[in-house]
Design a protein around this motif. Structure first.
Motif, PDB file in Angstrom:
ATOM      1  N   SER A   1       0.824  -1.216   0.000  1.00 35.14           N
ATOM      2  CA  SER A   1       0.000   0.000   0.000  1.00 35.14           C
ATOM      3  C   SER A   1       0.851   1.256   0.000  1.00 35.14           C
ATOM      4  CB  SER A   1      -0.926   0.009   1.234  1.00 35.14           C
ATOM      5  OG  SER A   1      -1.789  -1.089   1.230  1.00 35.14           O
ATOM      6  N   VAL A   2       1.931   1.234   0.781  1.00 41.41           N
ATOM      7  CA  VAL A   2       2.829   2.393   0.823  1.00 41.41           C
ATOM      8  C   VAL A   2       3.466   2.623  -0.544  1.00 41.41           C
ATOM      9  CG1 VAL A   2       4.947   3.298   1.831  1.00 41.41           C
ATOM     10  CG2 VAL A   2       3.283   2.152   3.290  1.00 41.41           C
ATOM     11  N   ALA A   3       3.877   1.530  -1.194  1.00 43.57           N
ATOM     12  CA  ALA A   3       4.464   1.651  -2.531  1.00 43.57           C
ATOM     13  C   ALA A   3       3.449   2.179  -3.528  1.00 43.57           C
ATOM     14  CB  ALA A   3       5.002   0.299  -2.982  1.00 43.57           C
ATOM     15  N   LEU A   4       2.199   1.710  -3.419  1.00 45.89           N
ATOM     16  CA  LEU A   4       1.155   2.152  -4.339  1.00 45.89           C
ATOM     17  C   LEU A   4       0.869   3.643  -4.179  1.00 45.89           C
ATOM     18  CD1 LEU A   4      -0.917   1.381  -6.494  1.00 45.89           C
ATOM     19  CD2 LEU A   4      -2.508   0.772  -4.654  1.00 45.89           C
ATOM     20  N   MET A   5       0.839   4.125  -2.955  1.00 44.35           N
ATOM     21  CA  MET A   5       0.640   5.562  -2.730  1.00 44.35           C
ATOM     22  C   MET A   5       1.783   6.365  -3.342  1.00 44.35           C
ATOM     23  SD  MET A   5      -0.713   5.408   1.224  1.00 44.35           S
ATOM     24  CE  MET A   5      -0.820   7.195   1.401  1.00 44.35           C
ATOM     25  N   SER A   6       2.987   5.837  -3.233  1.00 43.30           N
ATOM     26  CA  SER A   6       4.144   6.539  -3.812  1.00 43.30           C
ATOM     27  C   SER A   6       4.033   6.606  -5.330  1.00 43.30           C
ATOM     28  CB  SER A   6       5.439   5.827  -3.406  1.00 43.30           C
ATOM     29  OG  SER A   6       5.584   5.819  -1.995  1.00 43.30           O
ATOM     30  N   TYR A   7       3.564   5.539  -5.950  1.00 46.10           N
ATOM     31  CA  TYR A   7       3.335   5.568  -7.390  1.00 46.10           C
ATOM     32  C   TYR A   7       2.230   6.570  -7.747  1.00 46.10           C
ATOM     33  CZ  TYR A   7       6.210   1.500  -8.683  1.00 46.10           C
ATOM     34  OH  TYR A   7       7.247   0.652  -8.942  1.00 46.10           O
ATOM     35  N   GLY A   8       1.223   6.672  -6.883  1.00 44.36           N
ATOM     36  CA  GLY A   8       0.105   7.574  -7.154  1.00 44.36           C
ATOM     37  C   GLY A   8       0.515   9.024  -7.292  1.00 44.36           C
ATOM     38  N   VAL A   9       1.608   9.405  -6.615  1.00 44.12           N
ATOM     39  CA  VAL A   9       2.088  10.791  -6.687  1.00 44.12           C
ATOM     40  C   VAL A   9       2.368  11.200  -8.131  1.00 44.12           C
ATOM     41  CG1 VAL A   9       4.015  12.307  -6.065  1.00 44.12           C
ATOM     42  CG2 VAL A   9       3.031  10.758  -4.354  1.00 44.12           C
TER      43      VAL A   9
ATOM     44  N   LEU B   1       1.207   9.618 -11.024  1.00 48.73           N
ATOM     45  CA  LEU B   1       0.353   8.972 -12.022  1.00 48.73           C
ATOM     46  C   LEU B   1       0.017   9.890 -13.191  1.00 48.73           C
ATOM     47  CD1 LEU B   1      -1.261   6.412 -12.759  1.00 48.73           C
ATOM     48  CD2 LEU B   1      -3.216   7.439 -11.588  1.00 48.73           C
ATOM     49  N   VAL B   2      -0.306  11.144 -12.912  1.00 45.95           N
ATOM     50  CA  VAL B   2      -0.654  12.079 -13.988  1.00 45.95           C
ATOM     51  C   VAL B   2       0.524  12.245 -14.943  1.00 45.95           C
ATOM     52  CG1 VAL B   2      -1.344  14.444 -14.536  1.00 45.95           C
ATOM     53  CG2 VAL B   2      -2.341  13.286 -12.561  1.00 45.95           C
ATOM     54  N   GLY B   3       1.725  12.359 -14.395  1.00 46.10           N
ATOM     55  CA  GLY B   3       2.912  12.487 -15.240  1.00 46.10           C
ATOM     56  C   GLY B   3       3.160  11.247 -16.070  1.00 46.10           C
ATOM     57  N   LEU B   4       3.009  10.064 -15.460  1.00 46.24           N
ATOM     58  CA  LEU B   4       3.234   8.812 -16.181  1.00 46.24           C
ATOM     59  C   LEU B   4       2.286   8.674 -17.367  1.00 46.24           C
ATOM     60  CD1 LEU B   4       3.698   6.481 -13.081  1.00 46.24           C
ATOM     61  CD2 LEU B   4       5.435   6.939 -14.817  1.00 46.24           C
TER      62      LEU B   4
ATOM     63  N   ILE C   1      10.479   7.499  -8.975  1.00 40.23           N
ATOM     64  CA  ILE C   1       9.939   7.320 -10.326  1.00 40.23           C
ATOM     65  C   ILE C   1       8.805   8.296 -10.576  1.00 40.23           C
ATOM     66  CG2 ILE C   1       8.607   5.724 -11.759  1.00 40.23           C
ATOM     67  CD1 ILE C   1      10.314   3.465 -10.635  1.00 40.23           C
ATOM     68  N   SER C   2       7.954   8.477  -9.572  1.00 44.16           N
ATOM     69  CA  SER C   2       6.803   9.381  -9.722  1.00 44.16           C
ATOM     70  C   SER C   2       7.236  10.824  -9.942  1.00 44.16           C
ATOM     71  CB  SER C   2       5.910   9.283  -8.482  1.00 44.16           C
ATOM     72  OG  SER C   2       5.290   8.024  -8.405  1.00 44.16           O
ATOM     73  N   ILE C   3       8.141  11.296  -9.113  1.00 43.21           N
ATOM     74  CA  ILE C   3       8.610  12.675  -9.263  1.00 43.21           C
ATOM     75  C   ILE C   3       9.324  12.840 -10.600  1.00 43.21           C
ATOM     76  CG2 ILE C   3      10.136  14.434  -8.312  1.00 43.21           C
ATOM     77  CD1 ILE C   3       9.619  13.224  -5.534  1.00 43.21           C
TER      78      ILE C   3
ATOM     79  N   VAL D   1       8.448  15.518 -13.785  1.00 45.12           N
ATOM     80  CA  VAL D   1       9.461  16.378 -14.421  1.00 45.12           C
ATOM     81  C   VAL D   1       9.545  16.082 -15.916  1.00 45.12           C
ATOM     82  CG1 VAL D   1      11.915  16.942 -14.497  1.00 45.12           C
ATOM     83  CG2 VAL D   1      10.778  16.627 -12.289  1.00 45.12           C
ATOM     84  N   ASN D   2       9.547  14.805 -16.264  1.00 44.39           N
ATOM     85  CA  ASN D   2       9.627  14.388 -17.669  1.00 44.39           C
ATOM     86  C   ASN D   2       8.462  14.943 -18.477  1.00 44.39           C
ATOM     87  OD1 ASN D   2       9.930  12.967 -20.100  1.00 44.39           O
ATOM     88  ND2 ASN D   2      10.638  11.131 -19.076  1.00 44.39           N
ATOM     89  N   ALA D   3       7.245  14.748 -17.971  1.00 49.08           N
ATOM     90  CA  ALA D   3       6.060  15.227 -18.686  1.00 49.08           C
ATOM     91  C   ALA D   3       6.078  16.744 -18.830  1.00 49.08           C
ATOM     92  CB  ALA D   3       4.798  14.774 -17.956  1.00 49.08           C
TER      93      ALA D   3
END
Length: 521
Positions: free
Chosen positions: A362-370, A372-375, A425-427, A431-433
């Protein structure tokens, strides 16, 4: 078929595939849990997947589809068929050699990917064996990528979008029937999953053949050395290779980041690789449904608009895609941030999957959620460059993001452990997007249409109200305590998601957002 209907079709079929994928992960989690052997399987599966993304879905598709679409528009189907034959011949030769080298060098590959598995010799040896079993999967999937590029150019989106279901079904069968059968024979049960991967790859390639025959584009592969030399010297092949090299570097940067992250995770607590993998599976649900669907549909359309120098349509296509990203990715990100534990509990928290596994996933999933819009936004913005046959700019951005991501890992991992890898990865994706968007605007390729600020505020308000409700539901029910009451948890999850979606879209309607405008666009 309209652009919206095409994207909807791809998204629907991707949804079916992701549902099958969740069933697959549920079975794997309940059967094997998160252990040294599941870490070994995930590492072994990542190796052919990494190369598949390098040679197939990533760099190859980015270079092949624009050239294919341009040749069909300028030279007709006959010349295009010749190009497909030559590309397929070169690809088959390269993949055959790659598979031989990969099987022979499996120990070195596993060590390079996750040397931490050496801490548990059984895990390392199992990873090597499964890598050898699954390595030919790259050959199947690379040819599937070629077929998908042809079919998508002919606007036959259904078959390429549906084929991933076959891999999931093969792995479900392997986990449900194959693992017990292997156990009865005295063979390590998790090896059944490796067999399921190979069967799934063969099935995915097999269903492409009738679809290619129907449009007269089934490639003929030349296995003589003279055929390879002829194919290699074809101008279209050279053009694809020229475009592919910088694209390959760009995709390599992303895969190097994944390689480093897996290496770091293998040295953290046992189960870290699996926790990240399970979280990634849930995160892929929205990224595949929206990001992949938009990318698949937009790239040929953008390439066509660029080919006839229709800058206005090119910009409108990007604007339409980005508005859909904001409309659907923002609430999805909020849901991952506020409702991660219920999602993980319902999907994975069964059988051998422990409470601590659910909490860490769950903690990892929340970190990915940060991020998501960029991905998802990258899936729309990057094709904007590929359609212009500019593969260099995304590469330069990706290299900078790789450096930034690893610097953040150095900073965050000592404090956040495996979750830091997902957060970095999320941050990096954000930045990439942002840099891709700025690049398209500065080139004058994309001119945002009026009304963006109002639209973003409407989406943020609706997402905030939805997120408040999901946060209450997360704390109000004992999701982990309901282990063993699967139907109760599924019912609660369905009710919460339904109410959240209703809240979000009602709030949008109340603030003046009309969903029909996206269909018209």
């Amino acid at each position: 078929m309209s652009l919206f209907k095409s994207a909807s079709l791809v998204s629907l079929l991707t949804l079916v595939s992701r549902i099958a994928g969740l069933v697959r992960e549920l079975l794997i989690a309940s059967t094997f849990g998160a252990s040294a052997l599941t870490d070994a399987f995930n590492v072994a599966f990542r190796i052919p997947n990494l190369l598949r993304r390098l040679f197939a879905e990533g760099a190859f598709s980015q270079a092949f589809v624009p050239v294919l679409a341009g040749m069909r528009a300028s030279d007709g189907d006959g010349a295009t068929k010749v190009l497909v034959n030559q590309i397929a011949t070169v690809l088959a030769w390269v993949l055959s050699l790659t598979c031989v080298i990969g099987v022979a060098g499996a120990p070195l590959l596993v060590w390079a990917m996750a040397s931490g598995l050496k801490q548990t010799p059984e895990g390392f040896d199992s990873a090597v064996l499964m890598t050898r079993w699954m390595f030919p999967y790259i050959g199947f999937m690379s040819m599937v990528a070629l077929s998908a590029g042809v079919l998508n150019t002919w606007k036959r989106f259904a078959v390429p979008a549906a084929t991933p279901v076959l891999l999931n079904m093969a792995m479900i069968a392997a986990a449900y029937w194959g693992a017990p059968w292997f156990k009865s024979l005295g063979i390590e049960p998790i090896l059944a999953l490796a067999g399921g991967v190979m069967v799934g790859g063969a099935l995915q390639l097999g269903v492409q053949i009738p679809a290619l025959l129907r449009i007269g584009m089934l490639p003929r592969i030349g296995w003589r050395w003279s055929s390879f030399k002829t194919a290699w010297n074809h101008p279209g092949t050279r053009r694809v290779v020229t475009l592919m090299l910088p694209a390959l570097l760009g995709v390599s940067v992303a895969q190097v980041s994944l390689l480093i992250n897996t290496q770091i995770a293998s040295h953290l607590a046992t189960g870290s690789v699996s926790w990240l993998t399970y979280a990634d599976r849930l995160m892929e649900f929205p990224t595949a449904m929206l990001g992949v669907a938009l990318g698949v549909v937009l790239l040929p359309q953008l390439a066509g608009a660029r080919g006839v120098e229709d800058g206005e349509r090119y910009s409108q296509l990007l604007d339409w895609g980005l508005r859909l990203v904001v409309l659907l990715a923002v609430p999805s990100a909020v849901a991952l941030l506020t409702f991660a534990q219920p999602l993980v509990a319902v999907v994975f928290h069964n059988g051998a999957f422990k409470d601590v596994d659910a909490q860490q996933t769950s903690v990892a999933l929340m970190s990915y959620g940060v991020g998501l819009v960029g991905l998802i936004a990258i899936k729309v913005l990057a094709p904007g460059f590929y359609a212009r046959q500019d593969t260099r700019t995304p590469v330069k951005i990706a290299i900078g993001v790789l450096v930034l991501t690893q610097l953040m890992n150095l900073l965050f991992v000592p404090y956040l452990a495996h979750a830091a890898l997902a957060l970095s990865i999320s941050i990096g994706a954000i930045v990439n997007a942002t840099l891709l968007l700025v690049g398209l605007i500065r080139r004058g390729a994309y001119k945002p249409s009026p009304g963006w600020l109002r639209f973003v505020l409407q989406v943020v308000l609706a997402s905030a109200l939805m997120g408040a409700g999901l946060m209450w539901a997360t704390g109000h029910f004992d999701w982990l305590g309901l282990k063993g009451h699967w139907f109760v948890r599924v019912g609660l999850l369905g009710a919460c998601i339904s109410v959240a979606a209703l809240t979000y879209f009602m709030c949008l309607a109340a603030t003046g957002v009309r969903l029909r405008q996206f269909i018209k666009r």
